[in-house]
Enzyme design. Structure first.
Site, mmCIF file in Angstrom:
data_model
loop_
_atom_site.group_PDB
_atom_site.id
_atom_site.type_symbol
_atom_site.label_atom_id
_atom_site.label_comp_id
_atom_site.label_asym_id
_atom_site.label_seq_id
_atom_site.Cartn_x
_atom_site.Cartn_y
_atom_site.Cartn_z
ATOM 1 N N CYS A 159 -38.693 33.456 10.293
ATOM 2 C CA CYS A 159 -38.499 32.391 11.282
ATOM 3 C C CYS A 159 -37.468 32.819 12.326
ATOM 4 C CB CYS A 159 -38.042 31.111 10.604
ATOM 5 S SG CYS A 159 -37.836 29.734 11.764
ATOM 6 N N LYS A 187 -42.265 37.255 3.553
ATOM 7 C CA LYS A 187 -42.778 37.391 4.927
ATOM 8 C C LYS A 187 -41.636 37.839 5.829
ATOM 9 C CE LYS A 187 -45.589 34.905 8.348
ATOM 10 N NZ LYS A 187 -44.772 34.849 9.587
#
Length: 288
Positions: A109, A148
């Site tokens: 993010c 991720k």
């Protein structure tokens, strides 16, 4: 006496899921249960939940009950958390481990809220902390851990970063081929070559993320990167029926997708909040 189930990891785990190719990305307020149901109907092989804040998820039942829903058909499913504390992350993971197939750590993010909260891609320089979080999960939950990431400007640093995460116990790695700075009006193109290099360097499955706007991009990405699957966010939101099937609806028939989604929401109470519904309708109707 019950026999303990052997925990699968890496390739054995991936193959147990049917070696998925088409993956719905973790999207804040946009990959909720209702949307996952819709996406699976249109060909998604694997879905992620939205990104959940691990500490809030572990400590606040109201937050958890509003954000987290699933059902028996919602598989395979990876639950994603952002965190900067191994204990908070483990406590959150323990609450979902019997209701999903893997727990994913978000290190990608790039938004300001992630910088302020010290999570997501703003942990990219804290390798020791990342290693401890992944290792703690891998050793203490009954399902695999996945991660991720975003890439560094230097591909060799990205490869070293990915190898560190693999060594900590990650069973699957998703590589978003953009830098932390590539967001908003600076988004630009994802670097598939970086993804290809990471895939070559690892011995676990790799999911490619970035530049997947049309169904045709999936095969191009798989061929260019050698990745084992492709993840899409924006392509899925704007064209849920076409991104995985190549059956793009004419704009005049887009109401079919809206109707199907709203029917799912009605049939599955609490599967989406009002804000989530509004967000999806905006994306689907934008071509009008």
């Amino acid at each position: 006496m019950a026999v303990a189930r052997t925990k699968l990891t890496g390739w054995a785990f991936w193959e147990s899921l049917g070696s998925p190719k088409k993956v719905v990305a973790p999207m804040v307020d946009q990959s909720e249960l209702a949307w996952r149901i819709l996406s699976r109907r249109y060909g998604a092989d694997l879905c992620y939940t939205p990104m959940f804040h691990a500490r809030l998820f572990a400590e606040e039942p109201k937050y958890r009950n509003e954000m987290w829903q699933t059902d028996s058909t919602d598989r395979p499913l990876f639950v994603q958390f952002c965190a900067n504390d191994p204990d908070h992350l483990l406590r959150a993971a323990k609450l979902v481990e019997t209701h999903c197939d893997a727990v994913d750590l978000n290190l990608g993010c790039p938004q300001h809220i992630a910088k302020r909260g010290r999570y997501g891609s703003f942990l990219m320089e804290e390798w020791d902390l990342i290693h401890r979080m992944v290792k703690n999960l891998a050793e203490n939950i009954s399902i695999p851990v996945t991660v991720k990431i975003r890439v560094f400007p230097d591909v060799e640093k990205t490869i070293a970063y990915a190898k560190m995460i693999e060594s900590a116990g990650a069973s699957v790695l998703t590589v978003h081929g953009r830098l932390r700075e590539q967001k908003g009006h600076k988004t630009g193109l994802a670097d598939w070559e970086q993804i290809r290099r990471v895939k070559q360097a690892l011995s676990i499955p790799v999911i490619a993320n970035g530049n997947i706007l049309y169904a045709e991009d999936i095969d191009r990405c798989l061929a260019s990167t050698g990745a084992d699957a492709v993840m899409t966010a924006e392509g899925n939101l704007y064209d849920p029926s076409g991104i995985f099937t190549c059956k793009h609806l004419p704009v005049c028939d887009i109401g079919e997708e809206v109707s199907t989604y709203l029917d799912i929401v009605k049939e599955n109470p609490k599967s989406a909040t009002t804000a989530m519904i509004r967000g999806h309708l905006f994306k689907i109707w934008k071509p009008w």
